[in-house]
Every structure is written in structure tokens, then in C-alpha cells.
Design a protein around this motif. Structure first.
Motif, mmCIF file in Angstrom:
data_model
loop_
_atom_site.group_PDB
_atom_site.id
_atom_site.type_symbol
_atom_site.label_atom_id
_atom_site.label_comp_id
_atom_site.label_asym_id
_atom_site.label_seq_id
_atom_site.Cartn_x
_atom_site.Cartn_y
_atom_site.Cartn_z
ATOM 1 N N LEU A 18 0.837 -1.211 0.000
ATOM 2 C CA LEU A 18 0.000 0.000 0.000
ATOM 3 C C LEU A 18 0.869 1.257 0.000
ATOM 4 O O LEU A 18 0.538 2.243 -0.658
ATOM 5 N N LEU A 19 1.959 1.210 0.745
ATOM 6 C CA LEU A 19 2.897 2.334 0.752
ATOM 7 C C LEU A 19 3.481 2.552 -0.641
ATOM 8 O O LEU A 19 3.580 3.682 -1.120
ATOM 9 N N GLN A 20 3.845 1.464 -1.314
ATOM 10 C CA GLN A 20 4.405 1.576 -2.656
ATOM 11 C C GLN A 20 3.364 2.089 -3.648
ATOM 12 O O GLN A 20 3.715 2.794 -4.596
ATOM 13 N N ALA A 21 2.123 1.738 -3.435
ATOM 14 C CA ALA A 21 1.042 2.162 -4.338
ATOM 15 C C ALA A 21 0.320 3.385 -3.791
ATOM 16 O O ALA A 21 -0.853 3.606 -4.078
ATOM 17 N N ARG A 22 1.025 4.209 -3.030
ATOM 18 C CA ARG A 22 0.385 5.349 -2.361
ATOM 19 C C ARG A 22 -0.297 6.313 -3.319
ATOM 20 O O ARG A 22 -1.344 6.866 -3.006
ATOM 21 N N THR A 23 0.251 6.519 -4.497
ATOM 22 C CA THR A 23 -0.393 7.408 -5.462
ATOM 23 C C THR A 23 -1.681 6.780 -5.972
ATOM 24 O O THR A 23 -2.666 7.487 -6.189
ATOM 25 N N TRP A 24 -1.694 5.467 -6.143
ATOM 26 C CA TRP A 24 -2.908 4.771 -6.558
ATOM 27 C C TRP A 24 -3.985 4.899 -5.480
ATOM 28 O O TRP A 24 -5.159 5.107 -5.781
ATOM 29 N N LEU A 73 4.813 14.621 -11.432
ATOM 30 C CA LEU A 73 5.083 13.817 -10.241
ATOM 31 C C LEU A 73 3.949 12.832 -9.975
ATOM 32 O O LEU A 73 4.174 11.715 -9.519
ATOM 33 N N PHE A 74 2.716 13.256 -10.276
ATOM 34 C CA PHE A 74 1.574 12.355 -10.108
ATOM 35 C C PHE A 74 1.720 11.145 -11.021
ATOM 36 O O PHE A 74 1.563 10.002 -10.584
ATOM 37 N N TRP A 75 2.024 11.393 -12.280
ATOM 38 C CA TRP A 75 2.147 10.281 -13.229
ATOM 39 C C TRP A 75 3.353 9.401 -12.912
ATOM 40 O O TRP A 75 3.308 8.182 -13.094
ATOM 41 N N LEU A 76 4.417 9.982 -12.415
ATOM 42 C CA LEU A 76 5.566 9.186 -11.967
ATOM 43 C C LEU A 76 5.178 8.313 -10.774
ATOM 44 O O LEU A 76 5.595 7.156 -10.678
ATOM 45 N N GLY A 77 4.389 8.874 -9.873
ATOM 46 C CA GLY A 77 3.905 8.107 -8.725
ATOM 47 C C GLY A 77 3.003 6.958 -9.146
ATOM 48 O O GLY A 77 3.069 5.859 -8.583
ATOM 49 N N MET A 78 2.173 7.189 -10.151
ATOM 50 C CA MET A 78 1.317 6.116 -10.662
ATOM 51 C C MET A 78 2.178 5.007 -11.279
ATOM 52 O O MET A 78 1.938 3.822 -11.050
ATOM 53 N N ALA A 79 3.188 5.399 -12.034
ATOM 54 C CA ALA A 79 4.079 4.411 -12.649
ATOM 55 C C ALA A 79 4.867 3.649 -11.577
ATOM 56 O O ALA A 79 5.047 2.432 -11.680
ATOM 57 N N ALA A 80 5.302 4.352 -10.547
ATOM 58 C CA ALA A 80 6.063 3.700 -9.473
ATOM 59 C C ALA A 80 5.202 2.710 -8.696
ATOM 60 O O ALA A 80 5.730 1.757 -8.113
ATOM 61 N N GLY A 81 3.903 2.890 -8.699
ATOM 62 C CA GLY A 81 3.006 1.985 -8.002
ATOM 63 C C GLY A 81 2.603 0.760 -8.800
ATOM 64 O O GLY A 81 1.973 -0.161 -8.262
ATOM 65 N N LEU A 82 2.963 0.711 -10.082
ATOM 66 C CA LEU A 82 2.600 -0.442 -10.918
ATOM 67 C C LEU A 82 3.156 -1.781 -10.399
ATOM 68 O O LEU A 82 2.420 -2.773 -10.388
ATOM 69 N N PRO A 83 4.422 -1.861 -9.968
ATOM 70 C CA PRO A 83 4.896 -3.144 -9.435
ATOM 71 C C PRO A 83 4.094 -3.614 -8.213
ATOM 72 O O PRO A 83 3.822 -4.802 -8.073
#
Length: 144
Positions: free
Chosen positions: A24-30, A56-66
Motif C-alpha cells: 500500500l505504501l508503494q502504491a500510495r499514489t494509486w 510527479l503524479f504520473w511518476l507516482g502512478m508508474a512507481a506503483g505499478l509493481p
């Protein structure tokens, strides 16, 4: 080594609660995106408050994909045992990337206490993901 109650009906070691919290922390933007969507009229204001820069929002969304992929795969790990076993480094590498990104944001002048606290939490999550023997055992099939 583990108690019989630590295993699910398929014979797999149950994933620890801390693992789910770290995902959940990793997918925080999601999670933020879902909360903004649930708040209807104020969703745009919430997203703008947390992510004034849309990139930064879109980077956060991409970082939450894994993390999102790990959520999906974890429910099917008995079907995709080889993939699940090979997936072990993915949450660790994703957390490393998030920790480095949070450090970079902090060095770029992100707001103090919240960004610093998030960096500390990210560092703890990275250490736990890399060092947890229980989590490592969860990535192996019951026959292994």
C-alpha cells in the motif's frame, strides 16, 4: 520452522501483514487517486494539493505499478509458482526506487516533516523487504 496456522489451504506460507502495508505504501499514489475519485467534487483539489506538479503524479502512478501487479499475482501464486518465485526481487527493487525518489524529492526542497517521515518509512520498508526471512519463505512453493 513455521506453525501450521501460518499456512493457507494451498500449503503456501501466508504473506505477513507488513508486506501488505508496504505494498500500500508503494502504491500510495494509486490509493490517493482512489480516495480522490471517491470524494467526487473535491478529488481534483486533493490531487492538486498533494501533487501540484502533474508529472510527479504520473511518476507516482508508474512507481506503483509493481505493487499493483504484486497484489494481483499474490492471489494467484499457486497457479503461477515460477513467476511468483521470480517475482521476489520486484517489490525490493520498487521500494529501492521509491526510497531514492523520495530522497531526491527531499533534496529538491519537498515540504519538510512529511517528506522526511515518508523517507524514514521508505527506508524501513526497504530494509524489511530485503531482510525478512518470513517474506523470503513466502516466495517459495510448498514443494520447494
Amino acid at each position: 520452522m513455521w506453525a501450521p496456522s501460518d499456512y493457507d489451504d494451498n500449503g503456501w506460507l501466508k504473506l505477513p501483514l507488513l508486506f501488505w502495508l508496504i505494498l500500500l505504501l508503494q502504491a500510495r499514489t494509486w490509493v490517493l487517486f482512489a480516495l480522490a475519485g471517491a470524494s467526487r467534487g473535491q478529488g481534483e483539489a486533493i490531487l492538486t494539493l498533494i501533487y501540484p506538479d502533474r508529472q510527479l503524479f504520473w511518476l507516482g502512478m508508474a512507481a506503483g505499478l509493481p505493487a499493483a501487479a504484486t497484489f494481483v499475482l499474490s492471489g494467484r501464486r499457486h497457479r503461477f509458482a515460477r513467476l511468483w518465485r521470480a517475482w521476489r526481487p520486484v517489490p525490493v527493487v520498487a521500494q529501492l526506487a521509491l526510497t531514492l525518489w523520495q530522497l531526491w524529492l527531499l533534496l529538491q526542497g519537498a515540504p519538510g516533516i512529511a517528506a522526511s517521515l515518508l523517507l524514514i518509512i521508505d527506508c524501513f520498508a526497504l530494509l524489511w523487504l530485503a531482510a525478512s526471512r518470513r517474506l523470503r519463505a513466502c516466495f517459495y512453493a510448498p514443494a520447494d
